[in-house]
Write a protein that holds these residues in place. Structure first.
Motif, PDB file in Angstrom:
ATOM      1  N   THR A   1       1.063 -18.534  -9.211  1.00  0.00           N
ATOM      2  CA  THR A   1      -0.195 -18.271  -8.513  1.00  0.00           C
ATOM      3  C   THR A   1      -1.300 -17.920  -9.507  1.00  0.00           C
ATOM      4  OG1 THR A   1      -1.259 -16.858  -6.838  1.00  0.00           O
ATOM      5  CG2 THR A   1       0.398 -15.836  -8.225  1.00  0.00           C
TER       6      THR A   1
ATOM      7  N   ASP B   1      -2.667 -11.866   0.268  1.00  0.00           N
ATOM      8  CA  ASP B   1      -2.843 -11.523  -1.140  1.00  0.00           C
ATOM      9  C   ASP B   1      -1.845 -10.448  -1.536  1.00  0.00           C
ATOM     10  OD1 ASP B   1      -4.981 -13.245  -1.308  1.00  0.00           O
ATOM     11  OD2 ASP B   1      -6.493 -11.677  -1.010  1.00  0.00           O
TER      12      ASP B   1
ATOM     13  N   THR C   1       6.135 -12.539  -7.381  1.00  0.00           N
ATOM     14  CA  THR C   1       5.421 -13.646  -6.740  1.00  0.00           C
ATOM     15  C   THR C   1       5.943 -14.984  -7.254  1.00  0.00           C
ATOM     16  OG1 THR C   1       3.681 -13.924  -8.414  1.00  0.00           O
ATOM     17  CG2 THR C   1       3.307 -12.234  -6.724  1.00  0.00           C
ATOM     18  N   LYS C   2       5.586 -16.038  -6.555  1.00  0.00           N
ATOM     19  CA  LYS C   2       5.769 -17.386  -7.087  1.00  0.00           C
ATOM     20  C   LYS C   2       4.568 -17.689  -7.982  1.00  0.00           C
ATOM     21  CE  LYS C   2       3.636 -19.391  -2.950  1.00  0.00           C
ATOM     22  NZ  LYS C   2       3.820 -20.334  -1.817  1.00  0.00           N
TER      23      LYS C   2
ATOM     24  N   TYR D   1      -3.604 -17.705 -14.674  1.00  0.00           N
ATOM     25  CA  TYR D   1      -2.526 -18.273 -13.860  1.00  0.00           C
ATOM     26  C   TYR D   1      -1.191 -17.762 -14.397  1.00  0.00           C
ATOM     27  CZ  TYR D   1      -0.166 -21.728 -10.923  1.00  0.00           C
ATOM     28  OH  TYR D   1       0.602 -22.341  -9.958  1.00  0.00           O
TER      29      TYR D   1
ATOM     30  N   LEU E   1      -3.569 -11.266  -6.530  1.00  0.00           N
ATOM     31  CA  LEU E   1      -2.922 -12.576  -6.608  1.00  0.00           C
ATOM     32  C   LEU E   1      -2.878 -13.177  -5.207  1.00  0.00           C
ATOM     33  CD1 LEU E   1      -0.902 -10.281  -8.288  1.00  0.00           C
ATOM     34  CD2 LEU E   1      -0.377 -12.444  -9.406  1.00  0.00           C
TER      35      LEU E   1
ATOM     36  N   VAL F   1      -1.209 -15.096  -2.983  1.00  0.00           N
ATOM     37  CA  VAL F   1       0.105 -15.723  -2.932  1.00  0.00           C
ATOM     38  C   VAL F   1       0.219 -16.777  -1.826  1.00  0.00           C
ATOM     39  CG1 VAL F   1       1.280 -13.763  -3.992  1.00  0.00           C
ATOM     40  CG2 VAL F   1       0.967 -13.803  -1.520  1.00  0.00           C
ATOM     41  N   SER F   2      -0.660 -16.731  -0.837  1.00  0.00           N
ATOM     42  CA  SER F   2      -0.687 -17.756   0.199  1.00  0.00           C
ATOM     43  C   SER F   2      -2.102 -17.826   0.756  1.00  0.00           C
ATOM     44  CB  SER F   2       0.309 -17.448   1.324  1.00  0.00           C
ATOM     45  OG  SER F   2      -0.092 -16.305   2.056  1.00  0.00           O
TER      46      SER F   2
END
Length: 232
Positions: free
Chosen positions: A48, A78, A45-46, A33, A71, A73-74
């Protein structure tokens, strides 16, 4: 699908060549993480989770490898980063090694404001028992960002229990300047499983009114990442 096919083909080619040269193949898988994924000191990214894979071997003294990190991301999108790298060390004298590495990296952005891009870089490091200074050159073709980085790092074993790696780095690109101080800690269990964590202080400096190479400016912020890696 085309991207995954090309990556699978590259991995298969590397593995086949390794067996043909009777060279051992190194492989690793990791998951963890991160509060933000960094590319040249810039936030992409935020917070994740992430998963990564690496495969490498050595041919005639030259290290060759491929690696990838994904990652999510939402829910429907990805971000991924895929690299092909080569490197070689030259022992200048006992305890001092000049190491050169080059890489081509494909950045598949998960932020709609950041274009997908391809980066090429080269790094030269002088490894010794005191610390390892290095310089590197960076060129991102699609983002039209180029520049250099300089840094110091010193992996240190603490009583044989774990490894601590403090590092300092400064990266100057076309439209940004990034000062970085970080501390990494890792420990390997049973020769294969490594737990790792890293805390990084970052000071970005760029024009926030117009940019497409980062998610946001990190103005003196602390970010972190951690996870587990299994090495074969």
């Amino acid at each position: 699908m085309n991207k995954l096919f090309k990556i699978a083909l590259l991995i298969a080619t590397l593995t086949t060549a390794a067996f043909a040269q009777n060279a051992p193949v190194r492989a690793s898988f990791e998951a963890g993480y991160t509060s933000t994924y960094l590319v040249n000191g810039l936030s992409r990214t935020k917070a994740t989770p992430f998963a990564g894979v690496g495969l490498g071997s050595t041919y005639y003294g030259v290290d060759v490898g491929v690696s990838g990190t994904i990652l999510p991301v939402s829910e429907n999108l990805d971000e991924s980063h895929w690299a092909f790298n080569v490197g070689k060390g030259f022992e200048l004298f006992e305890g001092v090694v000049l190491r050169t590495d080059g890489a081509v990296i494909r950045h598949q952005a998960g932020d709609p404001n950041i274009p997908n891009s391809t980066e090429a870089n080269i790094k030269v490091a002088l490894s010794n028992i005191v610390f390892t200074p290095y310089v590197k050159g960076v060129y991102d073709i699609n983002l039209e960002q180029y520049g250099y980085g300089v840094g110091l790092e010193r992996p240190t074993s603490v009583f044989g229990w774990f490894t601590v790696t403090p590092a300092l780095e400064y990266i100057k690109l076309s439209d940004s300047a990034n000062a970085i101080a970080k501390l990494g800690v890792s420990r390997t269990f049973f020769d294969h499983l490594t737990a790792f964590a890293e805390v990084t202080y970052i000071k970005n400096d760029f024009d926030v009114s117009t940019f497409n190479f980062a998610r946001k400016e990190l103005d003196g912020e602390v970010v972190g990442a951690g996870g587990l890696r299994w090495t074969f």
